[in-house]
Design a protein around this motif. Structure first.
Motif, PDB file in Angstrom:
ATOM      1  N   PHE A   1      33.668  58.644 -26.194  1.00 54.76           N
ATOM      2  CA  PHE A   1      33.247  59.275 -27.439  1.00 54.76           C
ATOM      3  C   PHE A   1      32.125  60.272 -27.177  1.00 54.76           C
ATOM      4  N   ASP A   2      31.165  59.881 -26.313  1.00 52.69           N
ATOM      5  CA  ASP A   2      30.037  60.766 -25.974  1.00 52.69           C
ATOM      6  C   ASP A   2      30.537  62.137 -25.535  1.00 52.69           C
ATOM      7  N   CYS A   3      31.571  62.141 -24.711  1.00 50.67           N
ATOM      8  CA  CYS A   3      32.108  63.406 -24.190  1.00 50.67           C
ATOM      9  C   CYS A   3      32.793  64.213 -25.294  1.00 50.67           C
ATOM     10  N   SER A   4      33.470  63.518 -26.190  1.00 47.68           N
ATOM     11  CA  SER A   4      34.212  64.230 -27.227  1.00 47.68           C
ATOM     12  C   SER A   4      33.309  64.868 -28.280  1.00 47.68           C
ATOM     13  N   ILE A   5      32.054  64.431 -28.368  1.00 49.29           N
ATOM     14  CA  ILE A   5      31.149  65.023 -29.365  1.00 49.29           C
ATOM     15  C   ILE A   5      30.039  65.873 -28.748  1.00 49.29           C
ATOM     16  N   TRP A   6      29.962  65.917 -27.402  1.00 51.13           N
ATOM     17  CA  TRP A   6      28.917  66.707 -26.753  1.00 51.13           C
ATOM     18  C   TRP A   6      28.958  68.146 -27.237  1.00 51.13           C
ATOM     19  N   PRO A   7      27.894  68.757 -27.593  1.00 52.47           N
ATOM     20  CA  PRO A   7      26.490  68.430 -27.405  1.00 52.47           C
ATOM     21  C   PRO A   7      25.832  67.755 -28.607  1.00 52.47           C
ATOM     22  N   LEU A   8      26.625  67.146 -29.462  1.00 49.58           N
ATOM     23  CA  LEU A   8      26.046  66.375 -30.569  1.00 49.58           C
ATOM     24  C   LEU A   8      25.754  64.962 -30.091  1.00 49.58           C
ATOM     25  N   ARG A   9      24.737  64.361 -30.654  1.00 45.20           N
ATOM     26  CA  ARG A   9      24.309  63.022 -30.259  1.00 45.20           C
ATOM     27  C   ARG A   9      23.849  62.249 -31.479  1.00 45.20           C
ATOM     28  N   PRO A  10      24.290  60.982 -31.608  1.00 39.96           N
ATOM     29  CA  PRO A  10      23.683  60.147 -32.657  1.00 39.96           C
ATOM     30  C   PRO A  10      22.347  59.602 -32.136  1.00 39.96           C
ATOM     31  N   THR A  11      21.340  59.635 -32.968  1.00 40.85           N
ATOM     32  CA  THR A  11      20.039  59.059 -32.631  1.00 40.85           C
ATOM     33  C   THR A  11      19.458  58.422 -33.881  1.00 40.85           C
ATOM     34  N   LYS A  12      18.455  57.606 -33.708  1.00 43.02           N
ATOM     35  CA  LYS A  12      17.805  56.969 -34.852  1.00 43.02           C
ATOM     36  C   LYS A  12      16.439  57.586 -35.065  1.00 43.02           C
ATOM     37  N   ILE A  13      16.204  57.930 -36.304  1.00 44.95           N
ATOM     38  CA  ILE A  13      14.894  58.418 -36.721  1.00 44.95           C
ATOM     39  C   ILE A  13      14.516  57.630 -37.961  1.00 44.95           C
ATOM     40  N   ASP A  14      13.373  56.989 -37.896  1.00 50.31           N
ATOM     41  CA  ASP A  14      12.897  56.166 -39.015  1.00 50.31           C
ATOM     42  C   ASP A  14      13.955  55.161 -39.463  1.00 50.31           C
ATOM     43  N   GLY A  15      14.659  54.568 -38.492  1.00 45.97           N
ATOM     44  CA  GLY A  15      15.648  53.529 -38.786  1.00 45.97           C
ATOM     45  C   GLY A  15      16.993  54.032 -39.279  1.00 45.97           C
ATOM     46  N   LYS A  16      17.146  55.331 -39.391  1.00 47.83           N
ATOM     47  CA  LYS A  16      18.394  55.914 -39.905  1.00 47.83           C
ATOM     48  C   LYS A  16      19.100  56.685 -38.792  1.00 47.83           C
ATOM     49  N   ILE A  17      20.416  56.501 -38.670  1.00 49.18           N
ATOM     50  CA  ILE A  17      21.181  57.246 -37.669  1.00 49.18           C
ATOM     51  C   ILE A  17      21.347  58.680 -38.153  1.00 49.18           C
ATOM     52  N   ARG A  18      20.992  59.603 -37.270  1.00 44.32           N
ATOM     53  CA  ARG A  18      21.094  61.026 -37.571  1.00 44.32           C
ATOM     54  C   ARG A  18      21.894  61.710 -36.463  1.00 44.32           C
ATOM     55  N   VAL A  19      22.500  62.823 -36.792  1.00 46.70           N
ATOM     56  CA  VAL A  19      23.221  63.619 -35.802  1.00 46.70           C
ATOM     57  C   VAL A  19      22.282  64.706 -35.294  1.00 46.70           C
ATOM     58  N   MET A  20      22.171  64.760 -33.964  1.00 50.19           N
ATOM     59  CA  MET A  20      21.306  65.728 -33.309  1.00 50.19           C
ATOM     60  C   MET A  20      22.146  66.668 -32.464  1.00 50.19           C
ATOM     61  N   LEU A  21      21.611  67.824 -32.219  1.00 45.27           N
ATOM     62  CA  LEU A  21      22.232  68.801 -31.337  1.00 45.27           C
ATOM     63  C   LEU A  21      21.396  68.877 -30.071  1.00 45.27           C
ATOM     64  N   GLU A  22      22.032  68.634 -28.932  1.00 43.54           N
ATOM     65  CA  GLU A  22      21.384  68.773 -27.619  1.00 43.54           C
ATOM     66  C   GLU A  22      21.396  70.255 -27.305  1.00 43.54           C
ATOM     67  N   ASN A  23      20.228  70.878 -27.282  1.00 43.73           N
ATOM     68  CA  ASN A  23      20.175  72.338 -27.178  1.00 43.73           C
ATOM     69  C   ASN A  23      20.328  72.880 -25.767  1.00 43.73           C
ATOM     70  N   THR A  24      20.677  72.036 -24.808  1.00 40.76           N
ATOM     71  CA  THR A  24      20.838  72.531 -23.435  1.00 40.76           C
ATOM     72  C   THR A  24      22.259  72.995 -23.121  1.00 40.76           C
ATOM     73  N   CYS A  25      23.177  72.814 -24.029  1.00 40.01           N
ATOM     74  CA  CYS A  25      24.556  73.250 -23.808  1.00 40.01           C
ATOM     75  C   CYS A  25      24.618  74.776 -23.859  1.00 40.01           C
ATOM     76  N   PRO A  26      24.964  75.435 -22.728  1.00 35.26           N
ATOM     77  CA  PRO A  26      25.001  76.902 -22.706  1.00 35.26           C
ATOM     78  C   PRO A  26      26.009  77.500 -23.686  1.00 35.26           C
ATOM     79  N   ALA A  27      27.150  76.860 -23.870  1.00 36.48           N
ATOM     80  CA  ALA A  27      28.172  77.431 -24.757  1.00 36.48           C
ATOM     81  C   ALA A  27      27.772  77.321 -26.223  1.00 36.48           C
ATOM     82  N   ILE A  28      27.169  76.208 -26.599  1.00 39.80           N
ATOM     83  CA  ILE A  28      26.792  76.035 -28.007  1.00 39.80           C
ATOM     84  C   ILE A  28      25.623  76.953 -28.359  1.00 39.80           C
ATOM     85  N   SER A  29      24.802  77.285 -27.364  1.00 39.38           N
ATOM     86  CA  SER A  29      23.660  78.162 -27.643  1.00 39.38           C
ATOM     87  C   SER A  29      24.105  79.571 -28.028  1.00 39.38           C
TER      88      SER A  29
END
Length: 160
Positions: free
Chosen positions: A92-120
């Protein structure tokens, strides 16, 4: 999942997401036990290690030649032509890269990993639209059922 904004050609030419710096091993994708066992039979040279309560990841430590934290090792499932895993085997990690689920203040949020050259090369608004069109909910739902995929928040992430 991201094919509407990332071309297969851009991803195949780059392969950035398929190599891991020693300091970024937290990014290696996770496999469930059944997939890991299937891949061990299909690719006997691949090594795995436990990475969470019910997950496994590829063990890359033997591939590094130095102790340099910036040294990279490629995923064992990466060939000259790209990823050799089938859709059913791909984490699943590969299929959503460069998006990542993370927790902020106890809530799951979708983050963008800004190191992906193509998405930039994409306007951030295109990524936000894709996440808001249902992909974000899919990521959050998967993360709720598979909490091992939730990544620790990092300063390189953009909140989507």
């Amino acid at each position: 999942m991201l094919k509407s904004i990332l071309s297969a050609e851009d991803c195949a030419a780059c392969r950035f997401c398929c190599s891991f710096r020693r300091k970024s091993l937290w990014e290696t994708p996770l496999f469930d036990k059944a997939t890991k066992e299937k891949l061990e039979k299909k690719f006997p040279e691949a090594r795995f290690k436990k990475a969470g309560s019910e997950s496994y990841t590829v063990d890359l430590l033997h591939l590094y030649k130095t102790n340099d934290s910036e040294e990279e090792a490629a995923c064992p499932f990466l060939s000259e032509k790209g990823c050799v895993l089938s859709v059913d085997e791909k984490p699943f990690d590969c299929s959503i890269w460069p998006l990542r689920p993370t927790k902020i203040d106890g809530k799951i949020r979708v983050m963008l990993e800004n190191t992906c050259p193509a998405i930039s090369k994409q306007p951030l608004q295109n990524v936000k639209k894709l996440v808001e069109s249902g992909l974000g909910e899919k990521i959050i739902t998967y993360a709720e059922k598979n909490p091992d995929v939730i990544k620790e928040f990092h300063s390189e992430f953009f909140i989507i």
